[in-house]
Design a protein around this motif. Sequence first.
Motif, PDB file in Angstrom:
ATOM      1  N   SER A  40       0.800  -1.227   0.000  1.00 23.55           N
ATOM      2  CA  SER A  40       0.000   0.000   0.000  1.00 23.55           C
ATOM      3  C   SER A  40       0.830   1.272   0.000  1.00 23.55           C
ATOM      4  N   SER A  41       2.092   1.187  -0.395  1.00 18.98           N
ATOM      5  CA  SER A  41       2.939   2.375  -0.306  1.00 18.98           C
ATOM      6  C   SER A  41       2.420   3.549  -1.120  1.00 18.98           C
ATOM      7  N   ALA A  42       1.756   3.276  -2.227  1.00 19.60           N
ATOM      8  CA  ALA A  42       1.239   4.364  -3.057  1.00 19.60           C
ATOM      9  C   ALA A  42       0.185   5.179  -2.314  1.00 19.60           C
ATOM     10  N   GLU A  43      -0.475   4.567  -1.339  1.00 22.13           N
ATOM     11  CA  GLU A  43      -1.504   5.273  -0.548  1.00 22.13           C
ATOM     12  C   GLU A  43      -1.059   5.488   0.891  1.00 22.13           C
ATOM     13  N   ALA A  44       0.244   5.468   1.123  1.00 22.03           N
ATOM     14  CA  ALA A  44       0.755   5.483   2.496  1.00 22.03           C
ATOM     15  C   ALA A  44       0.323   6.721   3.275  1.00 22.03           C
ATOM     16  N   VAL A  45       0.377   7.887   2.646  1.00 22.09           N
ATOM     17  CA  VAL A  45       0.036   9.113   3.372  1.00 22.09           C
ATOM     18  C   VAL A  45      -1.421   9.086   3.804  1.00 22.09           C
ATOM     19  N   ALA A  46      -2.322   8.805   2.882  1.00 26.54           N
ATOM     20  CA  ALA A  46      -3.752   8.791   3.212  1.00 26.54           C
ATOM     21  C   ALA A  46      -4.071   7.724   4.252  1.00 26.54           C
ATOM     22  N   LYS A  47      -3.467   6.554   4.121  1.00 25.57           N
ATOM     23  CA  LYS A  47      -3.785   5.470   5.054  1.00 25.57           C
ATOM     24  C   LYS A  47      -3.214   5.733   6.444  1.00 25.57           C
ATOM     25  N   LEU A  48      -2.027   6.308   6.516  1.00 26.84           N
ATOM     26  CA  LEU A  48      -1.479   6.629   7.838  1.00 26.84           C
ATOM     27  C   LEU A  48      -2.277   7.743   8.503  1.00 26.84           C
ATOM     28  N   ARG A  49      -2.752   8.686   7.715  1.00 31.12           N
ATOM     29  CA  ARG A  49      -3.626   9.720   8.284  1.00 31.12           C
ATOM     30  C   ARG A  49      -4.884   9.078   8.881  1.00 31.12           C
ATOM     31  N   ALA A  50      -5.474   8.144   8.143  1.00 32.38           N
ATOM     32  CA  ALA A  50      -6.702   7.492   8.611  1.00 32.38           C
ATOM     33  C   ALA A  50      -6.427   6.638   9.841  1.00 32.38           C
ATOM     34  N   MET A  51      -5.314   5.888   9.831  1.00 34.14           N
ATOM     35  CA  MET A  51      -4.962   5.067  10.993  1.00 34.14           C
ATOM     36  C   MET A  51      -4.738   5.934  12.229  1.00 34.14           C
ATOM     37  N   ASN A  52      -4.058   7.059  12.037  1.00 31.20           N
ATOM     38  CA  ASN A  52      -3.798   7.954  13.167  1.00 31.20           C
ATOM     39  C   ASN A  52      -5.103   8.517  13.716  1.00 31.20           C
ATOM     40  N   GLU A  53      -6.000   8.877  12.815  1.00 30.61           N
ATOM     41  CA  GLU A  53      -7.298   9.417  13.230  1.00 30.61           C
ATOM     42  C   GLU A  53      -8.088   8.381  14.028  1.00 30.61           C
ATOM     43  N   ALA A  54      -7.958   7.123  13.612  1.00 32.81           N
ATOM     44  CA  ALA A  54      -8.682   6.040  14.290  1.00 32.81           C
ATOM     45  C   ALA A  54      -7.949   5.544  15.538  1.00 32.81           C
ATOM     46  N   GLY A  55      -6.710   5.999  15.733  1.00 33.95           N
ATOM     47  CA  GLY A  55      -5.927   5.554  16.888  1.00 33.95           C
ATOM     48  C   GLY A  55      -5.516   4.101  16.802  1.00 33.95           C
ATOM     49  N   ASN A  56      -5.307   3.604  15.561  1.00 32.27           N
ATOM     50  CA  ASN A  56      -4.969   2.192  15.385  1.00 32.27           C
ATOM     51  C   ASN A  56      -4.001   2.042  14.209  1.00 32.27           C
ATOM     52  N   VAL A  57      -2.719   2.239  14.475  1.00 36.59           N
ATOM     53  CA  VAL A  57      -1.697   2.110  13.442  1.00 36.59           C
ATOM     54  C   VAL A  57      -1.226   0.661  13.418  1.00 36.59           C
ATOM     55  N   THR A  58      -1.517  -0.039  12.333  1.00 38.77           N
ATOM     56  CA  THR A  58      -1.208  -1.472  12.237  1.00 38.77           C
ATOM     57  C   THR A  58       0.093  -1.743  11.492  1.00 38.77           C
ATOM     58  N   TRP A  59       0.672  -0.722  10.877  1.00 38.17           N
ATOM     59  CA  TRP A  59       1.925  -0.879  10.149  1.00 38.17           C
ATOM     60  C   TRP A  59       3.122  -0.641  11.065  1.00 38.17           C
ATOM     61  N   ASP A  60       4.221  -1.352  10.791  1.00 35.15           N
ATOM     62  CA  ASP A  60       5.431  -1.192  11.595  1.00 35.15           C
ATOM     63  C   ASP A  60       6.549  -0.449  10.875  1.00 35.15           C
ATOM     64  N   LEU A  61       6.615  -0.589   9.557  1.00 34.10           N
ATOM     65  CA  LEU A  61       7.678   0.051   8.786  1.00 34.10           C
ATOM     66  C   LEU A  61       7.140   0.275   7.389  1.00 34.10           C
ATOM     67  N   VAL A  62       7.316   1.495   6.864  1.00 36.73           N
ATOM     68  CA  VAL A  62       6.643   1.870   5.623  1.00 36.73           C
ATOM     69  C   VAL A  62       7.658   2.408   4.627  1.00 36.73           C
ATOM     70  N   ASP A  63       7.664   1.825   3.439  1.00 33.11           N
ATOM     71  CA  ASP A  63       8.514   2.279   2.347  1.00 33.11           C
ATOM     72  C   ASP A  63       7.787   3.391   1.602  1.00 33.11           C
ATOM     73  N   VAL A  64       8.427   4.569   1.502  1.00 32.83           N
ATOM     74  CA  VAL A  64       7.796   5.711   0.837  1.00 32.83           C
ATOM     75  C   VAL A  64       8.824   6.453  -0.010  1.00 32.83           C
ATOM     76  N   VAL A  65       8.325   7.243  -0.956  1.00 29.58           N
ATOM     77  CA  VAL A  65       9.196   8.155  -1.685  1.00 29.58           C
ATOM     78  C   VAL A  65       9.534   9.334  -0.775  1.00 29.58           C
ATOM     79  N   ALA A  66      10.586  10.058  -1.143  1.00 33.11           N
ATOM     80  CA  ALA A  66      11.114  11.098  -0.260  1.00 33.11           C
ATOM     81  C   ALA A  66      10.094  12.195   0.042  1.00 33.11           C
ATOM     82  N   SER A  67       9.341  12.624  -0.972  1.00 32.47           N
ATOM     83  CA  SER A  67       8.398  13.718  -0.734  1.00 32.47           C
ATOM     84  C   SER A  67       7.297  13.298   0.236  1.00 32.47           C
ATOM     85  N   ASP A  68       6.874  12.032   0.177  1.00 31.51           N
ATOM     86  CA  ASP A  68       5.870  11.553   1.135  1.00 31.51           C
ATOM     87  C   ASP A  68       6.462  11.466   2.537  1.00 31.51           C
ATOM     88  N   ALA A  69       7.741  11.116   2.637  1.00 35.31           N
ATOM     89  CA  ALA A  69       8.393  11.096   3.951  1.00 35.31           C
ATOM     90  C   ALA A  69       8.400  12.490   4.558  1.00 35.31           C
TER      91      ALA A  69
END
Length: 370
Positions: free
Chosen positions: A64-93
Amino acid sequence: MKLSKTLLATSALTVAAAGAHAQDMADSMTLVSWGGAYQASQQNAYVAPYIEMNPDVSASWDESSAEAVAKLRAMNEAGNVTWDLVDVVASDAIRLCDEGLAMEVDHDEMLAPAPDGTDASDDFGDLIVSDCFIPQIVYSTTFGYRTDMVPEGAEAPNDICDVFDLETYPGKRALEQRPINNMEWALLCDGVAKEDVYDVLETDEGQDQALAKLGTIKDEVIWWSAGADTPQLLADGEIFMGSTYNGRLFSVIEEQDQPVAMMWDAQVFDLDGWIIPADLPEDRLARVMDFVSFATDTQRLADQAKYISYGPARASSAPLVSTHAELGIEMAPHMPTDPNNAANTFLYNYEFWADYRDDIDAKFQAWLAQ
Protein backbone atom coordinates in the motif's frame (compact mmCIF):
# COMPACT_ATOMS: atom_id res chain seq x y z
CA MET A 1 7.59 19.55 17.40
CA LYS A 2 11.07 18.20 16.72
CA LEU A 3 12.73 15.92 19.20
CA SER A 4 16.14 16.92 20.49
CA LYS A 5 19.11 14.86 19.38
CA THR A 6 19.82 14.00 23.01
CA LEU A 7 16.31 12.66 23.50
CA LEU A 8 16.51 10.70 20.28
CA ALA A 9 19.85 9.21 21.30
CA THR A 10 18.47 8.28 24.69
CA SER A 11 15.44 6.65 23.11
CA ALA A 12 17.63 4.73 20.69
CA LEU A 13 19.85 3.48 23.48
CA THR A 14 16.83 2.46 25.51
CA VAL A 15 15.43 0.53 22.58
CA ALA A 16 18.81 -1.03 21.88
CA ALA A 17 18.96 -2.21 25.46
CA ALA A 18 15.48 -3.62 25.17
CA GLY A 19 16.52 -5.25 21.92
CA ALA A 20 19.11 -7.30 23.76
CA HIS A 21 16.28 -9.40 25.10
CA ALA A 22 14.24 -11.12 22.41
CA GLN A 23 11.23 -11.35 24.69
CA ASP A 24 11.08 -7.54 24.76
CA MET A 25 10.65 -7.34 20.99
CA ALA A 26 7.57 -8.15 18.97
CA ASP A 27 7.78 -11.41 17.05
CA SER A 28 6.05 -10.13 13.92
CA MET A 29 6.28 -7.11 11.62
CA THR A 30 3.99 -5.62 9.02
CA LEU A 31 6.10 -4.06 6.29
CA VAL A 32 4.60 -1.79 3.66
CA SER A 33 6.01 -1.58 0.15
CA TRP A 34 5.10 -1.43 -3.53
CA GLY A 35 4.80 -5.06 -4.61
CA GLY A 36 6.38 -6.48 -7.73
CA ALA A 37 10.09 -6.70 -8.50
CA TYR A 38 11.06 -4.02 -5.99
CA GLN A 39 9.37 -5.70 -3.05
CA ALA A 40 10.88 -9.00 -4.14
CA SER A 41 14.34 -7.39 -4.02
CA GLN A 42 13.67 -6.26 -0.46
CA GLN A 43 12.47 -9.71 0.52
CA ASN A 44 15.55 -11.37 -0.98
CA ALA A 45 18.17 -8.88 0.16
CA TYR A 46 17.24 -8.29 3.78
CA VAL A 47 13.93 -9.69 4.98
CA ALA A 48 14.79 -13.33 4.23
CA PRO A 49 18.30 -13.13 5.79
CA TYR A 50 16.89 -11.34 8.84
CA ILE A 51 14.24 -14.01 9.35
CA GLU A 52 16.90 -16.69 8.93
CA MET A 53 18.88 -15.03 11.74
CA ASN A 54 15.71 -14.61 13.81
CA PRO A 55 13.62 -17.74 13.11
CA ASP A 56 10.97 -16.84 15.69
CA VAL A 57 10.14 -13.63 13.82
CA SER A 58 7.67 -13.34 10.96
CA ALA A 59 7.17 -10.53 8.47
CA SER A 60 4.14 -9.84 6.31
CA TRP A 61 3.83 -7.40 3.42
CA ASP A 62 1.18 -4.80 2.71
CA GLU A 63 1.49 -3.41 -0.82
CA SER A 64 0.00 0.00 0.00
CA SER A 65 2.94 2.38 -0.31
CA ALA A 66 1.24 4.36 -3.06
CA GLU A 67 -1.50 5.27 -0.55
CA ALA A 68 0.75 5.48 2.50
CA VAL A 69 0.04 9.11 3.37
CA ALA A 70 -3.75 8.79 3.21
CA LYS A 71 -3.78 5.47 5.05
CA LEU A 72 -1.48 6.63 7.84
CA ARG A 73 -3.63 9.72 8.28
CA ALA A 74 -6.70 7.49 8.61
CA MET A 75 -4.96 5.07 10.99
CA ASN A 76 -3.80 7.95 13.17
CA GLU A 77 -7.30 9.42 13.23
CA ALA A 78 -8.68 6.04 14.29
CA GLY A 79 -5.93 5.55 16.89
CA ASN A 80 -4.97 2.19 15.38
CA VAL A 81 -1.70 2.11 13.44
CA THR A 82 -1.21 -1.47 12.24
CA TRP A 83 1.93 -0.88 10.15
CA ASP A 84 5.43 -1.19 11.60
CA LEU A 85 7.68 0.05 8.79
CA VAL A 86 6.64 1.87 5.62
CA ASP A 87 8.51 2.28 2.35
CA VAL A 88 7.80 5.71 0.84
CA VAL A 89 9.20 8.16 -1.69
CA ALA A 90 11.11 11.10 -0.26
CA SER A 91 8.40 13.72 -0.73
CA ASP A 92 5.87 11.55 1.14
CA ALA A 93 8.39 11.10 3.95
CA ILE A 94 8.67 14.88 4.23
CA ARG A 95 4.88 15.23 4.40
CA LEU A 96 4.48 12.47 6.98
CA CYS A 97 7.26 13.95 9.09
CA ASP A 98 5.78 17.45 8.92
CA GLU A 99 2.40 16.07 9.99
CA GLY A 100 3.86 14.15 12.94
CA LEU A 101 2.84 10.80 11.47
CA ALA A 102 6.42 9.54 11.11
CA MET A 103 8.99 9.20 13.87
CA GLU A 104 12.08 11.40 13.84
CA VAL A 105 15.25 9.34 14.06
CA ASP A 106 18.89 9.89 14.91
CA HIS A 107 20.51 8.18 11.95
CA ASP A 108 23.88 7.72 13.63
CA GLU A 109 22.40 6.18 16.76
CA MET A 110 19.93 3.97 14.96
CA LEU A 111 21.75 2.81 11.81
CA ALA A 112 24.94 0.86 11.33
CA PRO A 113 28.10 2.77 10.39
CA ALA A 114 29.95 2.02 7.16
CA PRO A 115 32.56 -0.77 7.32
CA ASP A 116 35.32 1.82 7.69
CA GLY A 117 33.55 3.43 10.64
CA THR A 118 31.99 6.34 8.75
CA ASP A 119 28.82 7.48 10.48
CA ALA A 120 25.58 6.53 8.76
CA SER A 121 24.62 10.19 8.30
CA ASP A 122 27.82 10.83 6.36
CA ASP A 123 27.47 7.60 4.38
CA PHE A 124 23.93 8.50 3.28
CA GLY A 125 24.86 12.19 2.95
CA ASP A 126 22.41 14.49 1.18
CA LEU A 127 19.96 11.64 0.59
CA ILE A 128 18.68 12.13 4.15
CA VAL A 129 16.11 14.69 3.05
CA SER A 130 14.01 14.52 6.24
CA ASP A 131 14.60 13.83 9.92
CA CYS A 132 12.17 10.91 9.56
CA PHE A 133 13.57 9.42 6.34
CA ILE A 134 15.88 6.38 6.17
CA PRO A 135 17.09 6.17 2.55
CA GLN A 136 17.33 2.87 0.67
CA ILE A 137 17.68 3.42 -3.04
CA VAL A 138 18.04 5.93 -5.85
CA TYR A 139 15.71 5.13 -8.72
CA SER A 140 14.20 6.89 -11.68
CA THR A 141 10.88 7.06 -13.42
CA THR A 142 11.40 6.72 -17.14
CA PHE A 143 9.88 5.19 -20.27
CA GLY A 144 10.00 1.79 -21.87
CA TYR A 145 8.78 1.08 -25.39
CA ARG A 146 8.08 -1.94 -27.57
CA THR A 147 10.94 -2.33 -30.03
CA ASP A 148 8.73 -4.33 -32.41
CA MET A 149 6.14 -1.54 -32.54
CA VAL A 150 8.43 1.26 -33.71
CA PRO A 151 6.87 2.46 -36.98
CA GLU A 152 8.70 1.47 -40.15
CA GLY A 153 11.11 4.18 -41.21
CA ALA A 154 11.06 5.91 -37.80
CA GLU A 155 13.94 5.99 -35.37
CA ALA A 156 13.44 4.41 -31.98
CA PRO A 157 12.10 7.03 -29.54
CA ASN A 158 14.94 8.68 -27.64
CA ASP A 159 13.52 12.04 -26.59
CA ILE A 160 10.98 12.64 -23.83
CA CYS A 161 8.87 14.69 -26.22
CA ASP A 162 8.40 11.62 -28.41
CA VAL A 163 5.79 10.66 -25.81
CA PHE A 164 3.68 13.57 -27.05
CA ASP A 165 4.32 12.88 -30.77
CA LEU A 166 1.31 10.84 -31.83
CA GLU A 167 2.00 11.40 -35.52
CA THR A 168 5.45 9.78 -35.55
CA TYR A 169 4.72 7.31 -32.77
CA PRO A 170 1.05 6.34 -32.79
CA GLY A 171 -0.35 3.97 -30.22
CA LYS A 172 -1.34 3.83 -26.59
CA ARG A 173 0.85 5.26 -23.84
CA ALA A 174 0.80 4.47 -20.13
CA LEU A 175 1.21 7.29 -17.61
CA GLU A 176 0.90 7.23 -13.85
CA GLN A 177 -2.42 8.37 -12.46
CA ARG A 178 -0.95 11.28 -10.53
CA PRO A 179 0.48 14.68 -11.46
CA ILE A 180 4.08 14.03 -10.36
CA ASN A 181 6.47 13.63 -13.32
CA ASN A 182 3.67 13.96 -15.87
CA MET A 183 3.33 17.70 -15.22
CA GLU A 184 7.08 18.23 -15.41
CA TRP A 185 7.43 16.30 -18.69
CA ALA A 186 4.46 18.17 -20.16
CA LEU A 187 6.01 21.56 -19.41
CA LEU A 188 9.40 20.50 -20.76
CA CYS A 189 7.72 19.46 -24.00
CA ASP A 190 5.72 22.68 -24.14
CA GLY A 191 8.85 24.81 -24.27
CA VAL A 192 9.55 25.49 -20.58
CA ALA A 193 13.26 25.44 -19.71
CA LYS A 194 14.31 22.71 -17.30
CA GLU A 195 15.44 25.18 -14.65
CA ASP A 196 12.09 27.02 -14.79
CA VAL A 197 9.74 24.05 -14.54
CA TYR A 198 8.92 24.31 -10.83
CA ASP A 199 8.60 28.11 -10.90
CA VAL A 200 6.00 27.69 -13.65
CA LEU A 201 4.30 24.73 -12.00
CA GLU A 202 3.63 26.58 -8.76
CA THR A 203 1.27 28.95 -10.61
CA ASP A 204 -2.29 28.20 -11.66
CA GLU A 205 -1.39 29.20 -15.21
CA GLY A 206 1.54 26.79 -15.26
CA GLN A 207 -0.61 23.94 -13.98
CA ASP A 208 -3.19 24.66 -16.67
CA GLN A 209 -0.41 24.74 -19.28
CA ALA A 210 0.82 21.30 -18.18
CA LEU A 211 -2.69 19.83 -18.22
CA ALA A 212 -3.36 21.29 -21.66
CA LYS A 213 -0.21 19.60 -23.00
CA LEU A 214 -1.22 16.30 -21.41
CA GLY A 215 -4.63 16.82 -22.98
CA THR A 216 -3.09 16.45 -26.44
CA ILE A 217 -2.47 12.73 -25.74
CA LYS A 218 -5.12 12.06 -23.10
CA ASP A 219 -7.28 9.94 -25.43
CA GLU A 220 -4.32 7.60 -26.03
CA VAL A 221 -3.32 7.19 -22.37
CA ILE A 222 -3.88 4.21 -20.11
CA TRP A 223 -3.45 5.44 -16.55
CA TRP A 224 -1.55 3.22 -14.13
CA SER A 225 -1.41 3.16 -10.35
CA ALA A 226 0.85 0.17 -9.61
CA GLY A 227 4.46 -0.05 -10.74
CA ALA A 228 3.83 -3.48 -12.27
CA ASP A 229 1.11 -2.15 -14.61
CA THR A 230 3.28 -0.68 -17.35
CA PRO A 231 5.63 -3.70 -17.63
CA GLN A 232 2.58 -5.95 -18.00
CA LEU A 233 0.98 -3.66 -20.57
CA LEU A 234 4.24 -3.62 -22.52
CA ALA A 235 4.64 -7.39 -22.28
CA ASP A 236 1.08 -7.86 -23.53
CA GLY A 237 1.60 -5.42 -26.42
CA GLU A 238 -1.31 -3.26 -25.25
CA ILE A 239 0.77 -0.06 -25.34
CA PHE A 240 3.62 1.25 -27.47
CA MET A 241 5.34 3.10 -24.62
CA GLY A 242 4.81 3.78 -20.95
CA SER A 243 6.36 5.26 -17.85
CA THR A 244 7.32 3.30 -14.78
CA TYR A 245 10.28 2.77 -12.45
CA ASN A 246 13.53 1.83 -14.12
CA GLY A 247 13.84 -1.34 -12.04
CA ARG A 248 10.49 -2.61 -13.30
CA LEU A 249 11.65 -2.06 -16.87
CA PHE A 250 14.92 -3.85 -16.14
CA SER A 251 12.87 -6.82 -15.00
CA VAL A 252 10.71 -6.99 -18.14
CA ILE A 253 13.71 -6.46 -20.46
CA GLU A 254 16.46 -8.56 -18.87
CA GLU A 255 14.61 -11.11 -16.75
CA GLN A 256 11.57 -11.68 -18.95
CA ASP A 257 13.38 -11.08 -22.25
CA GLN A 258 10.52 -9.07 -23.72
CA PRO A 259 11.00 -6.91 -26.85
CA VAL A 260 11.19 -3.75 -24.75
CA ALA A 261 13.87 -1.06 -24.55
CA MET A 262 14.55 1.86 -22.21
CA MET A 263 14.24 5.52 -23.11
CA TRP A 264 16.38 7.27 -20.50
CA ASP A 265 15.85 10.85 -21.69
CA ALA A 266 14.57 13.15 -18.92
CA GLN A 267 14.41 10.28 -16.47
CA VAL A 268 13.31 11.68 -13.10
CA PHE A 269 15.62 10.81 -10.23
CA ASP A 270 13.93 10.07 -6.93
CA LEU A 271 14.65 8.45 -3.59
CA ASP A 272 12.89 5.68 -1.75
CA GLY A 273 13.29 4.69 1.86
CA TRP A 274 11.70 3.77 5.16
CA ILE A 275 9.69 5.74 7.67
CA ILE A 276 8.64 4.40 11.07
CA PRO A 277 5.08 5.34 12.04
CA ALA A 278 4.96 7.60 15.07
CA ASP A 279 4.04 6.26 18.52
CA LEU A 280 4.53 2.53 17.95
CA PRO A 281 4.29 0.41 21.10
CA GLU A 282 7.73 -0.24 22.64
CA ASP A 283 7.95 -3.91 21.69
CA ARG A 284 7.10 -3.21 18.04
CA LEU A 285 9.46 -0.24 17.91
CA ALA A 286 12.29 -2.35 19.33
CA ARG A 287 11.80 -4.99 16.66
CA VAL A 288 11.58 -2.43 13.86
CA MET A 289 14.75 -0.65 14.94
CA ASP A 290 16.63 -3.92 15.16
CA PHE A 291 15.45 -4.86 11.67
CA VAL A 292 16.02 -1.51 10.00
CA SER A 293 19.58 -1.28 11.30
CA PHE A 294 20.26 -4.63 9.64
CA ALA A 295 18.29 -3.90 6.46
CA THR A 296 20.06 -0.62 5.71
CA ASP A 297 23.65 -1.59 6.42
CA THR A 298 26.25 -1.39 3.68
CA GLN A 299 26.12 -5.03 2.61
CA ARG A 300 22.34 -5.37 2.60
CA LEU A 301 21.82 -2.32 0.36
CA ALA A 302 24.51 -3.59 -2.01
CA ASP A 303 22.81 -7.00 -1.99
CA GLN A 304 19.52 -5.42 -3.06
CA ALA A 305 21.22 -4.28 -6.29
CA LYS A 306 21.72 -7.96 -7.18
CA TYR A 307 17.98 -8.20 -7.74
CA ILE A 308 16.94 -4.83 -9.17
CA SER A 309 18.65 -1.98 -10.97
CA TYR A 310 18.32 0.69 -8.30
CA GLY A 311 21.37 2.42 -6.90
CA PRO A 312 22.01 1.84 -3.18
CA ALA A 313 21.64 4.96 -1.06
CA ARG A 314 24.88 4.42 0.91
CA ALA A 315 28.12 5.59 -0.65
CA SER A 316 29.89 2.61 0.91
CA SER A 317 27.52 0.19 -0.86
CA ALA A 318 28.27 1.32 -4.40
CA PRO A 319 31.67 -0.44 -4.75
CA LEU A 320 30.04 -3.69 -3.63
CA VAL A 321 27.44 -3.71 -6.43
CA SER A 322 28.31 -6.62 -8.68
CA THR A 323 26.29 -9.01 -10.82
CA HIS A 324 22.65 -10.00 -10.96
CA ALA A 325 21.94 -12.86 -8.56
CA GLU A 326 20.43 -15.08 -11.27
CA LEU A 327 21.40 -13.66 -14.65
CA GLY A 328 25.05 -13.04 -13.86
CA ILE A 329 25.09 -9.75 -15.79
CA GLU A 330 26.89 -6.68 -14.46
CA MET A 331 24.35 -4.43 -12.76
CA ALA A 332 26.21 -1.11 -12.79
CA PRO A 333 25.36 -0.29 -16.46
CA HIS A 334 21.67 -0.74 -15.69
CA MET A 335 21.62 1.81 -12.88
CA PRO A 336 19.94 5.18 -13.52
CA THR A 337 23.10 6.86 -12.25
CA ASP A 338 25.35 5.24 -14.91
CA PRO A 339 26.88 8.04 -17.04
CA ASN A 340 25.57 6.49 -20.25
CA ASN A 341 22.02 6.65 -18.88
CA ALA A 342 22.23 10.00 -17.13
CA ALA A 343 23.07 12.30 -20.04
CA ASN A 344 19.82 14.23 -19.57
CA THR A 345 18.20 13.74 -16.19
CA PHE A 346 15.51 15.73 -14.45
CA LEU A 347 15.96 16.31 -10.73
CA TYR A 348 12.77 15.78 -8.77
CA ASN A 349 11.98 18.62 -6.33
CA TYR A 350 10.96 16.90 -3.06
CA GLU A 351 10.12 20.12 -1.22
CA PHE A 352 7.89 21.38 -4.02
CA TRP A 353 5.77 18.24 -4.08
CA ALA A 354 5.65 18.02 -0.30
CA ASP A 355 4.12 21.52 -0.32
CA TYR A 356 1.90 21.34 -3.41
CA ARG A 357 1.00 17.65 -3.78
CA ASP A 358 -2.48 17.73 -2.25
CA ASP A 359 -3.67 20.81 -4.16
CA ILE A 360 -2.22 19.83 -7.54
CA ASP A 361 -3.38 16.24 -7.15
CA ALA A 362 -6.96 17.40 -6.57
CA LYS A 363 -6.76 19.51 -9.72
CA PHE A 364 -5.20 16.66 -11.69
CA GLN A 365 -7.82 14.12 -10.63
CA ALA A 366 -10.62 16.54 -11.52
CA TRP A 367 -9.03 16.98 -14.97
CA LEU A 368 -8.82 13.21 -15.40
CA ALA A 369 -12.53 12.86 -14.65
CA GLN A 370 -13.53 15.39 -17.33
